[in-house]
Design a protein around this motif. Structure first.
Motif, PDB file in Angstrom:
ATOM      1  N   ARG A  94       6.464  38.262  23.969  1.00 24.16           N
ATOM      2  CA  ARG A  94       6.972  38.998  25.251  1.00 24.16           C
ATOM      3  C   ARG A  94       6.546  38.651  26.644  1.00 24.16           C
ATOM      4  NH1 ARG A  94       8.118  45.336  23.057  1.00 24.16           N
ATOM      5  NH2 ARG A  94       9.605  44.842  21.566  1.00 24.16           N
ATOM      6  N   ASN A 149       2.945  51.475  22.177  1.00 23.81           N
ATOM      7  CA  ASN A 149       4.065  50.939  22.435  1.00 23.81           C
ATOM      8  C   ASN A 149       5.265  51.785  22.657  1.00 23.81           C
ATOM      9  OD1 ASN A 149       4.806  51.479  19.725  1.00 23.81           O
ATOM     10  ND2 ASN A 149       4.601  49.519  19.038  1.00 23.81           N
ATOM     11  N   ASN A 150       6.627  51.437  22.930  1.00 22.49           N
ATOM     12  CA  ASN A 150       7.684  52.460  23.009  1.00 22.49           C
ATOM     13  C   ASN A 150       7.796  52.948  21.637  1.00 22.49           C
ATOM     14  OD1 ASN A 150       9.538  53.863  24.442  1.00 22.49           O
ATOM     15  ND2 ASN A 150      11.079  52.269  24.285  1.00 22.49           N
ATOM     16  N   ALA A 151       7.737  52.259  20.523  1.00 15.93           N
ATOM     17  CA  ALA A 151       8.222  53.084  19.271  1.00 15.93           C
ATOM     18  C   ALA A 151       7.159  54.269  19.197  1.00 15.93           C
ATOM     19  CB  ALA A 151       7.948  52.012  18.060  1.00 15.93           C
ATOM     20  N   ILE A 175      20.602  53.089  16.794  1.00 18.64           N
ATOM     21  CA  ILE A 175      20.405  51.710  16.637  1.00 18.64           C
ATOM     22  C   ILE A 175      19.234  51.126  15.836  1.00 18.64           C
ATOM     23  CG2 ILE A 175      21.300  51.477  19.306  1.00 18.64           C
ATOM     24  CD1 ILE A 175      18.380  51.073  20.096  1.00 18.64           C
ATOM     25  N   ILE A 177      16.290  48.332  16.621  1.00 16.93           N
ATOM     26  CA  ILE A 177      15.767  47.154  17.216  1.00 16.93           C
ATOM     27  C   ILE A 177      15.108  46.138  16.335  1.00 16.93           C
ATOM     28  CG2 ILE A 177      14.264  46.866  19.178  1.00 16.93           C
ATOM     29  CD1 ILE A 177      14.782  50.149  19.503  1.00 16.93           C
ATOM     30  N   PHE A 181      12.773  48.742  13.711  1.00 13.01           N
ATOM     31  CA  PHE A 181      12.588  49.978  14.448  1.00 13.01           C
ATOM     32  C   PHE A 181      13.983  50.664  13.990  1.00 13.01           C
ATOM     33  CE2 PHE A 181      12.947  52.468  17.967  1.00 13.01           C
ATOM     34  CZ  PHE A 181      12.013  53.501  18.176  1.00 13.01           C
ATOM     35  N   VAL A 223      19.646  56.994  23.694  1.00 15.28           N
ATOM     36  CA  VAL A 223      18.992  55.940  23.318  1.00 15.28           C
ATOM     37  C   VAL A 223      19.688  54.517  24.030  1.00 15.28           C
ATOM     38  CG1 VAL A 223      18.008  54.296  21.700  1.00 15.28           C
ATOM     39  CG2 VAL A 223      17.872  56.656  21.325  1.00 15.28           C
ATOM     40  N   HIS A 224      19.020  53.929  24.646  1.00 16.79           N
ATOM     41  CA  HIS A 224      19.600  52.707  25.329  1.00 16.79           C
ATOM     42  C   HIS A 224      19.956  51.551  24.214  1.00 16.79           C
ATOM     43  CE1 HIS A 224      20.805  49.339  28.164  1.00 16.79           C
ATOM     44  NE2 HIS A 224      19.546  48.828  27.987  1.00 16.79           N
ATOM     45  N   SER A 226      20.197  48.587  23.938  1.00 17.96           N
ATOM     46  CA  SER A 226      19.234  47.447  24.072  1.00 17.96           C
ATOM     47  C   SER A 226      19.924  46.220  23.657  1.00 17.96           C
ATOM     48  CB  SER A 226      18.174  47.913  23.092  1.00 17.96           C
ATOM     49  OG  SER A 226      17.465  48.780  23.613  1.00 17.96           O
ATOM     50  N   ASP A 256      15.353  57.221  25.957  1.00 21.62           N
ATOM     51  CA  ASP A 256      14.780  56.136  25.631  1.00 21.62           C
ATOM     52  C   ASP A 256      15.384  55.040  26.150  1.00 21.62           C
ATOM     53  OD1 ASP A 256      13.064  54.253  24.485  1.00 21.62           O
ATOM     54  OD2 ASP A 256      13.861  54.519  22.192  1.00 21.62           O
ATOM     55  N   LEU A 257      14.616  54.325  27.307  1.00 18.83           N
ATOM     56  CA  LEU A 257      15.282  53.310  27.901  1.00 18.83           C
ATOM     57  C   LEU A 257      15.029  51.820  27.306  1.00 18.83           C
ATOM     58  CD1 LEU A 257      14.567  54.274  31.734  1.00 18.83           C
ATOM     59  CD2 LEU A 257      16.725  54.235  30.299  1.00 18.83           C
ATOM     60  N   GLY A 258      13.843  51.738  26.726  1.00 20.25           N
ATOM     61  CA  GLY A 258      13.789  50.514  26.006  1.00 20.25           C
ATOM     62  C   GLY A 258      12.762  49.483  27.297  1.00 20.25           C
ATOM     63  N   SER A 290       8.868  50.533  27.371  1.00 18.66           N
ATOM     64  CA  SER A 290       8.136  49.499  27.029  1.00 18.66           C
ATOM     65  C   SER A 290       7.418  49.072  28.253  1.00 18.66           C
ATOM     66  CB  SER A 290       8.723  48.285  26.295  1.00 18.66           C
ATOM     67  OG  SER A 290       9.056  48.613  24.985  1.00 18.66           O
ATOM     68  N   ASP A 292       5.770  46.100  28.109  1.00 21.41           N
ATOM     69  CA  ASP A 292       6.044  44.506  28.030  1.00 21.41           C
ATOM     70  C   ASP A 292       7.349  44.095  28.057  1.00 21.41           C
ATOM     71  OD1 ASP A 292       6.300  45.681  25.465  1.00 21.41           O
ATOM     72  OD2 ASP A 292       4.827  44.031  24.521  1.00 21.41           O
ATOM     73  N   LYS A 293       8.323  44.829  28.223  1.00 25.44           N
ATOM     74  CA  LYS A 293       9.453  44.192  28.485  1.00 25.44           C
ATOM     75  C   LYS A 293       9.783  43.991  30.001  1.00 25.44           C
ATOM     76  CE  LYS A 293      11.813  46.328  24.312  1.00 25.44           C
ATOM     77  NZ  LYS A 293      12.608  47.317  23.877  1.00 25.44           N
TER      78      LYS A 293
HETATM   79  C1  LIG Z   1      12.377  47.854  22.527  1.00 21.77           C
HETATM   80  C2  LIG Z   1      12.714  49.097  22.336  1.00 21.77           C
HETATM   81  C3  LIG Z   1      12.047  50.202  21.580  1.00 21.77           C
HETATM   82  C4  LIG Z   1      10.638  49.677  20.853  1.00 21.77           C
HETATM   83  O1  LIG Z   1       9.744  49.320  22.018  1.00 21.77           O
HETATM   84  P1  LIG Z   1       8.443  48.799  21.680  1.00 21.77           P
HETATM   85  O2  LIG Z   1       7.665  48.539  22.953  1.00 21.77           O
HETATM   86  O3  LIG Z   1       8.726  47.384  20.937  1.00 21.77           O
HETATM   87  O4  LIG Z   1       7.772  49.508  20.543  1.00 21.77           O
HETATM   88  C5  LIG Z   1      12.395  51.506  21.405  1.00 21.77           C
HETATM   89  N1  LIG Z   1      13.625  51.981  22.026  1.00 21.77           N
HETATM   90  C6  LIG Z   1      14.545  51.021  22.640  1.00 21.77           C
HETATM   91  C7  LIG Z   1      15.608  51.566  23.252  1.00 21.77           C
HETATM   92  C8  LIG Z   1      14.249  49.711  22.792  1.00 21.77           C
HETATM   93  O5  LIG Z   1      15.048  48.943  23.459  1.00 21.77           O
END
Ligand SMILES: *Cc1c(COP(=O)(O)O)cnc(C)c1O
Length: 470
Positions: A94, A149-151, A175, A177, A181, A223-224, A226, A256-258, A290, A292-293
């Protein structure tokens, strides 16, 4: 021919008696040396059968075994050059970190720090303070919390706020991912009850309204999408509409934007990617993203939102299990400070790459072209697109200039460039498009330019030697 080549391969007993092998026995012990010699013999046998290679001599077999033994002692995680053009490449680690973030890690990790120590009071403090203040200033949220992390962020919020209760989500947002996930699985893990509303393509406010029960509904979750987009006959309510629906019943909305960007992607000719401040000002009670996105920081899960809810999360036992370490907090804080100073485009690699002017990319591609043309391979600078990746802006690319190598077998050259022996250089990960091997300057760090050229020249030389020996 294959059978006769196979017969030329020596026995492992003969190999271990060579002088070079004896030195390996002295260094690594007999068992490990034997194992490495067997591995080298297996690989040679495989190359004869699969690739029509000739049998190597004893000495080169032992040298290969030596390389295996040395490899066992070197780290399996190492840098590669990303020439794919995919900026937030999950498989390649990432977001690369900014110099300031890297220095921050170095600074706090080589000795002690005030991670959980209140310097003024000389007493225990909270590790979560190091990012909370910056995050609230940057996003307008009342409070913030950072987890692994976002998860983890999604799991924590659902567990802490919705266990044994209903969470409403549109069928268009159930979704998966990458890496398995899946929203329904995370929901099950948290103990929250998934209540699907609407259809795959169209969901309206009244679908949520019908499923909402003030006593049972814990959250409305958005939830986005993604990593995919739905187009055509589609509808989803806006975040503000969902907030307005939940408000009279005190049902909070989680978004949840991701990717969760702080910068408007439209500035760089991309479609709009929802930003964290937008979700906060639309009234979301909880926003997750996240680190690191598109934020361009270390791996982390940011949770932002209303003070009472964040407070409940902070004290949940699961938070302790998902907590971040000092290096993450240091890098995140440094990254956020860059945003606060308004220097993200200059200092954060992900944003530098997104904002890279096409002329600069073209200039670098032409420089590579001059260096590689002399190898006698047709190389052209082509117009193509770099995907942003990381589950943001699916299907969208940034216009780029890449170097295209027109070789008879681009997949073989790509494999050579990835060459798995880091002792011999840095692996280069490329992309294949229209049967040509592409190298995209957007994601290659400028300081890796000369290494990239060397690696391409070496791979081409190896390919030419292979062709001549055929
Ligand atoms: C990438 C993503 C996640 C997971 O995020 P991590 O930081 O990889 O755990 C969760 N929800 C959405 C909508 C994402 O795009």
């Amino acid at each position: 021919m294959r059978q006769s080549e196979l017969r030329k391969l020596p026995s492992v007993d003969r190999l271990i008696q060579t002088e070079t092998a004896m030195a390996l026995v002295a260094q690594y012990g007999r068992d490990r040396t034997l194992e490495a010699l067997r591995g080298a013999l297996d690989a040679a046998r495989h190359a004869i059968l699969e690739d029509d290679r000739t049998a190597p001599d004893d000495e080169s077999l032992v040298v290969r075994a030596a390389r295996r033994l040395a490899g066992e002692l070197s780290p399996s995680l190492y840098p590669v050059i990303n020439a794919t053009g995919v900026i937030v490449h999950t498989n390649l680690g990432r977001a690369p970190l900014s110099p300031r973030a890297r220095q921050a890690i170095e600074r706090v990790s080589k000795g002690y720090s005030n991670l959980e120590y209140d310097i003024e009071d000389g007493a225990r403090g909270s590790r979560y303070m190091h990012a909370a203040d910056l995050l609230t200033r940057l996003t307008g949220a009342e409070d913030a919390l950072v987890v692994n992390n976002n998860a983890a962020a999604v799991l924590l919020v659902l567990t802490a706020l919705a266990k044994d209760r209903d969470v409403l989500i549109s069928r268009s947002q159930l979704i998966e991912i990458g890496g398995g996930f899946r929203i329904p699985d995370v929901m099950r893990q948290s103990g929250a009850r998934l209540v699907e509303v609407g259809t795959t393509n169209r969901t309206y406010v009244h679908d949520y309204e019908e499923a909402l029960h003030p006593m049972n509904t814990a959250l409305i979750l958005r939830v986005h999408h993604s990593n995919f987009s739905i187009t055509g006959f589609v509808h989803e309510p806006t975040l503000a509409q969902l907030v307005a629906l939940g408000e009279p019943f005190a049902v909070p909305v989680m978004d949840d934007l991701g990717s969760g960007t702080l910068i408007d992607t439209e500035t760089y000719g991309l479609p709009h990617e929802p930003t964290i401040p937008e979700s906060i000002s639309a009234g979301a009670s909880i926003v997750t993203a996240s680190g690191d996105k598109l934020l361009g920081g270390p791996q982390a899960g940011l949770i932002l939102g209303k003070a009472d809810l964040i407070g409940r999360l902070r004290h949940h036992p699961l938070t302790r299990a998902l907590r971040v370490d000092k290096t993450t907090l240091a890098a995140l804080q440094a990254t956020l400070l860059i945003y606060l100073e308004g220097k993200a485009i200059d200092e954060i690699p992900v944003w530098r790459m997104i904002a890279a002017p096409r002329q600069t990319l073209a200039r670098r591609a032409r420089k590579w072209q001059r260096a590689i043309r002399s190898m006698g391979v047709p190389v052209t600078v082509v117009s193509t697109g770099s995907p942003v990746g990381g589950g943001s802006l699916p299907g969208q690319t940034l216009p780029t200039r890449a170097l295209a190598l027109d070789v008879p077998s681009p997949h073989t050259l790509a494999a050579r460039l990835r060459q798995p022996n880091p002792a011999q250089g840095t692996p280069v990960i490329s992309r294949i498009e229209d049967d040509r091997l592409l190298l995209d300057p957007r994601t290659d760090l400028p300081e890796q330019d000369s290494t990239l050229i060397e690696m391409v020249q070496a791979a081409l030389t190896a390919s030419l030697e292979q062709t001549t020996s055929d």
